[in-house]
Design a protein around this motif. Structure first.
Motif, PDB file in Angstrom:
ATOM      1  N   ASP A 225      33.434  49.322  44.863  1.00 10.83           N
ATOM      2  CA  ASP A 225      31.688  50.055  43.811  1.00 10.83           C
ATOM      3  C   ASP A 225      30.575  49.078  44.382  1.00 10.83           C
ATOM      4  O   ASP A 225      29.495  49.517  43.511  1.00 10.83           O
ATOM      5  CB  ASP A 225      32.144  49.068  43.083  1.00 10.83           C
ATOM      6  N   ARG A 226      30.891  48.720  46.090  1.00 10.44           N
ATOM      7  CA  ARG A 226      29.450  48.906  46.330  1.00 10.44           C
ATOM      8  C   ARG A 226      28.517  47.902  45.683  1.00 10.44           C
ATOM      9  O   ARG A 226      27.378  47.440  45.908  1.00 10.44           O
ATOM     10  CB  ARG A 226      28.335  49.821  45.998  1.00 10.44           C
ATOM     11  N   LEU A 227      29.631  46.609  45.198  1.00 13.86           N
ATOM     12  CA  LEU A 227      28.913  45.184  44.029  1.00 13.86           C
ATOM     13  C   LEU A 227      29.019  44.492  45.872  1.00 13.86           C
ATOM     14  O   LEU A 227      27.918  43.437  45.875  1.00 13.86           O
ATOM     15  CB  LEU A 227      30.125  44.907  43.137  1.00 13.86           C
ATOM     16  N   ILE A 228      29.435  44.164  46.796  1.00 14.27           N
ATOM     17  CA  ILE A 228      29.907  43.102  47.434  1.00 14.27           C
ATOM     18  C   ILE A 228      30.341  43.888  48.630  1.00 14.27           C
ATOM     19  O   ILE A 228      30.650  45.168  48.960  1.00 14.27           O
ATOM     20  CB  ILE A 228      31.029  42.351  47.521  1.00 14.27           C
ATOM     21  N   THR A 229      29.750  43.151  50.184  1.00 14.07           N
ATOM     22  CA  THR A 229      30.629  43.523  51.446  1.00 14.07           C
ATOM     23  C   THR A 229      32.241  42.118  51.621  1.00 14.07           C
ATOM     24  O   THR A 229      31.353  41.434  51.362  1.00 14.07           O
ATOM     25  CB  THR A 229      29.954  44.065  52.547  1.00 14.07           C
ATOM     26  N   GLY A 231      34.247  40.090  54.511  1.00 11.56           N
ATOM     27  CA  GLY A 231      34.498  39.729  56.316  1.00 11.56           C
ATOM     28  C   GLY A 231      35.974  39.273  56.031  1.00 11.56           C
ATOM     29  O   GLY A 231      36.187  38.671  54.932  1.00 11.56           O
ATOM     30  N   ARG A 232      36.547  39.169  57.085  1.00 10.55           N
ATOM     31  CA  ARG A 232      36.344  37.734  57.291  1.00 10.55           C
ATOM     32  C   ARG A 232      36.117  36.187  56.527  1.00 10.55           C
ATOM     33  O   ARG A 232      35.271  35.725  57.639  1.00 10.55           O
ATOM     34  CB  ARG A 232      37.104  37.350  58.751  1.00 10.55           C
ATOM     35  N   GLN A 233      36.970  36.178  55.372  1.00 10.02           N
ATOM     36  CA  GLN A 233      36.448  34.705  54.911  1.00 10.02           C
ATOM     37  C   GLN A 233      34.829  34.974  54.687  1.00 10.02           C
ATOM     38  O   GLN A 233      34.365  33.570  55.027  1.00 10.02           O
ATOM     39  CB  GLN A 233      37.068  33.369  55.710  1.00 10.02           C
ATOM     40  N   ARG A 234      34.531  36.151  54.598  1.00 11.82           N
ATOM     41  CA  ARG A 234      32.859  35.773  54.529  1.00 11.82           C
ATOM     42  C   ARG A 234      32.398  37.366  53.136  1.00 11.82           C
ATOM     43  O   ARG A 234      33.563  38.216  53.549  1.00 11.82           O
ATOM     44  CB  ARG A 234      32.423  36.851  55.656  1.00 11.82           C
ATOM     45  N   ILE A 235      31.850  36.756  52.262  1.00 12.53           N
ATOM     46  CA  ILE A 235      31.725  37.771  51.270  1.00 12.53           C
ATOM     47  C   ILE A 235      29.842  37.648  50.658  1.00 12.53           C
ATOM     48  O   ILE A 235      29.959  36.951  51.286  1.00 12.53           O
ATOM     49  CB  ILE A 235      32.379  36.853  49.981  1.00 12.53           C
ATOM     50  N   VAL A 236      29.686  38.941  51.530  1.00  9.66           N
ATOM     51  CA  VAL A 236      28.461  39.715  50.682  1.00  9.66           C
ATOM     52  C   VAL A 236      27.954  40.108  49.348  1.00  9.66           C
ATOM     53  O   VAL A 236      28.552  41.246  49.046  1.00  9.66           O
ATOM     54  CB  VAL A 236      27.632  40.003  52.233  1.00  9.66           C
ATOM     55  N   VAL A 237      26.877  39.361  48.187  1.00  6.60           N
ATOM     56  CA  VAL A 237      26.958  40.363  47.037  1.00  6.60           C
ATOM     57  C   VAL A 237      25.938  41.034  47.535  1.00  6.60           C
ATOM     58  O   VAL A 237      24.875  40.379  47.893  1.00  6.60           O
ATOM     59  CB  VAL A 237      27.060  39.673  45.968  1.00  6.60           C
ATOM     60  N   LYS A 238      26.074  42.522  47.395  1.00  2.00           N
ATOM     61  CA  LYS A 238      24.545  43.511  48.073  1.00  2.00           C
ATOM     62  C   LYS A 238      23.949  43.889  46.655  1.00  2.00           C
ATOM     63  O   LYS A 238      22.795  44.305  46.668  1.00  2.00           O
ATOM     64  CB  LYS A 238      25.806  45.036  48.330  1.00  2.00           C
ATOM     65  N   ASP A 239      24.913  44.050  45.311  1.00  2.00           N
ATOM     66  CA  ASP A 239      23.963  44.270  44.000  1.00  2.00           C
ATOM     67  C   ASP A 239      24.403  42.924  42.781  1.00  2.00           C
ATOM     68  O   ASP A 239      25.017  43.141  41.674  1.00  2.00           O
ATOM     69  CB  ASP A 239      24.633  45.287  43.004  1.00  2.00           C
ATOM     70  N   LEU A 240      23.372  41.584  42.790  1.00  2.00           N
ATOM     71  CA  LEU A 240      23.803  40.651  42.543  1.00  2.00           C
ATOM     72  C   LEU A 240      23.168  41.000  40.405  1.00  2.00           C
ATOM     73  O   LEU A 240      24.838  40.331  40.027  1.00  2.00           O
ATOM     74  CB  LEU A 240      22.903  39.288  42.870  1.00  2.00           C
ATOM     75  N   GLN A 241      22.450  42.038  40.592  1.00  2.00           N
ATOM     76  CA  GLN A 241      22.249  42.276  39.027  1.00  2.00           C
ATOM     77  C   GLN A 241      23.309  42.730  38.037  1.00  2.00           C
ATOM     78  O   GLN A 241      24.008  42.424  37.244  1.00  2.00           O
ATOM     79  CB  GLN A 241      20.717  42.717  38.776  1.00  2.00           C
ATOM     80  N   ARG A 242      24.036  43.823  39.173  1.00  2.00           N
ATOM     81  CA  ARG A 242      25.095  44.947  38.618  1.00  2.00           C
ATOM     82  C   ARG A 242      26.019  43.664  38.973  1.00  2.00           C
ATOM     83  O   ARG A 242      26.786  43.899  37.256  1.00  2.00           O
ATOM     84  CB  ARG A 242      24.985  46.076  39.628  1.00  2.00           C
ATOM     85  N   LEU A 243      26.620  42.641  39.127  1.00  2.00           N
ATOM     86  CA  LEU A 243      27.746  42.057  39.621  1.00  2.00           C
ATOM     87  C   LEU A 243      27.052  41.319  37.886  1.00  2.00           C
ATOM     88  O   LEU A 243      28.368  40.861  37.203  1.00  2.00           O
ATOM     89  CB  LEU A 243      27.659  40.939  40.478  1.00  2.00           C
ATOM     90  N   ALA A 244      26.458  40.816  38.089  1.00  2.00           N
ATOM     91  CA  ALA A 244      26.336  39.684  36.836  1.00  2.00           C
ATOM     92  C   ALA A 244      26.183  40.310  35.435  1.00  2.00           C
ATOM     93  O   ALA A 244      26.865  40.383  34.394  1.00  2.00           O
ATOM     94  CB  ALA A 244      24.552  38.928  36.565  1.00  2.00           C
ATOM     95  N   GLN A 245      25.862  41.680  35.588  1.00  2.00           N
ATOM     96  CA  GLN A 245      25.841  42.858  34.482  1.00  2.00           C
ATOM     97  C   GLN A 245      27.410  43.084  33.858  1.00  2.00           C
ATOM     98  O   GLN A 245      27.603  43.250  32.858  1.00  2.00           O
ATOM     99  CB  GLN A 245      25.297  44.181  34.760  1.00  2.00           C
ATOM    100  N   SER A 246      28.459  42.907  34.870  1.00  2.00           N
ATOM    101  CA  SER A 246      29.833  43.936  34.806  1.00  2.00           C
ATOM    102  C   SER A 246      30.351  42.498  34.387  1.00  2.00           C
ATOM    103  O   SER A 246      30.690  43.469  33.569  1.00  2.00           O
ATOM    104  CB  SER A 246      29.999  43.674  36.211  1.00  2.00           C
ATOM    105  N   VAL A 247      29.478  41.677  34.121  1.00  2.00           N
ATOM    106  CA  VAL A 247      30.792  40.821  33.217  1.00  2.00           C
ATOM    107  C   VAL A 247      29.586  39.886  31.419  1.00  2.00           C
ATOM    108  O   VAL A 247      29.397  38.505  31.316  1.00  2.00           O
ATOM    109  CB  VAL A 247      31.473  39.010  33.868  1.00  2.00           C
ATOM    110  N   ASP A 248      28.708  40.135  31.876  1.00  2.00           N
ATOM    111  CA  ASP A 248      27.509  40.425  30.485  1.00  2.00           C
ATOM    112  C   ASP A 248      27.323  38.476  30.918  1.00  2.00           C
ATOM    113  O   ASP A 248      26.891  37.866  29.838  1.00  2.00           O
ATOM    114  CB  ASP A 248      27.932  39.873  29.239  1.00  2.00           C
TER     115      ASP A 248
END
Length: 274
Positions: A225-229, A231-248
């Protein structure tokens, strides 16, 4: 992983090794935000009683049956606070980063501890005796208030996770956790916001009360869904606003950069013969 009884544990705490100029203990204590306003005399008194020990990855710092007779300051590494259910499942309650206190409830009661603290990576920890800290709290309203706020903040975080466990789906719980970790460990990069804390899928699962397989599948969905990428024990949030909106929820504020702590002098582990 090895475990120590309270008696064995305290026998192997070592006095601080001295350096020229300001000692390491004073430096680390003063650069903990709770102790910034203490006088040099108060810091020296605390230094005289502080003890230091190094812990290899996955070793126990204290156990649920240990007596609470002090609190701890993390100088280097990462510590996780855990609880184990009656059927042997582990729940991770919190992560501690350098410059933070943990085991602070030992300041208010001297019974057995309720949780376990263990080194998530090789870590160096100071033991600060409870009697000394309680005396400082009596003479410093600011320190007393700061420790009370710390306890309240951690309790609020755990209560929020409990509500999430009871009322939200696995995906929503994971999204809430990622937002919480961004608030504590977020670091701006060109491609998004890095969660600057290395966590396995099993550790994420232990925090939100899910299985490792479920967490792996959900991270894959969020990446699709292009919210995050991921890697190995590595998470980058690509769309912080949309991630926050997904849980209101509101977009979290990013944590300020961590202080640069000097590397403590290594302390040999007397049990392992290192």
């Amino acid at each position: 992983m090895f475990f120590l009884s309270s008696f064995e544990f305290h026998l192997h705490w070592s006095p601080e090794k001295r350096l020229p100029g300001m000692s390491q203990t004073i430096w680390h204590v003063k650069n903990c935000s709770l102790f910034e306003k203490l006088s040099e005399e108060q810091l020296s008194q605390l230094e005289g009683r502080a003890r230091i020990r190094s812990f290899p990855r996955n070793s126990a710092i204290y156990l649920p049956t240990d007596i609470s007779d002090g609190t701890f300051l993390l100088a280097e590494g990462r510590v996780r606070i855990c609880s184990t259910t009656s059927d042997g499942k582990q729940a991770i309650l919190d992560f501690i980063k350098p410059g933070e206190l943990f085991g602070e409830l030992g300041l208010f009661h001297e019974g057995e501890r309720d949780e376990r603290a263990e080194a998530a990576v090789d870590s160096t920890v100071y033991l600060l005796p409870g009697d000394d800290l309680r005396r400082l709290m009596q003479n410093s309203a600011e320190l007393s208030l700061g420790i009370t706020k710390l306890i309240g903040m951690r309790r609020k975080r755990i209560e929020r996770r409990l509500r999430s466990l009871l009322f939200r789906s696995n995906r929503d719980r994971l999204a809430h956790l990622l937002l919480e970790l961004i608030e504590q460990y977020g670091k701006h990069l060109a491609e998004g916001i890095l969660i600057d804390l290395r966590l396995s899928h099993q550790e994420l699962a232990s925090i939100i009360g899910a299985t490792r397989e479920t967490v792996t599948a959900l991270l894959g969905e969020m990446q699709y869904d292009r919210l995050i990428t991921v890697g190995r024990q590595r998470i980058v949030v690509k769309d912080l606003q949309r991630l926050a909106q997904s849980v209101d929820v509101a977009v979290p504020e990013i944590a300020p950069p961590s202080r640069n702590y000097p590397k403590p002098v290594p302390v040999p582990d007397k049990l392992s013969g290192q």
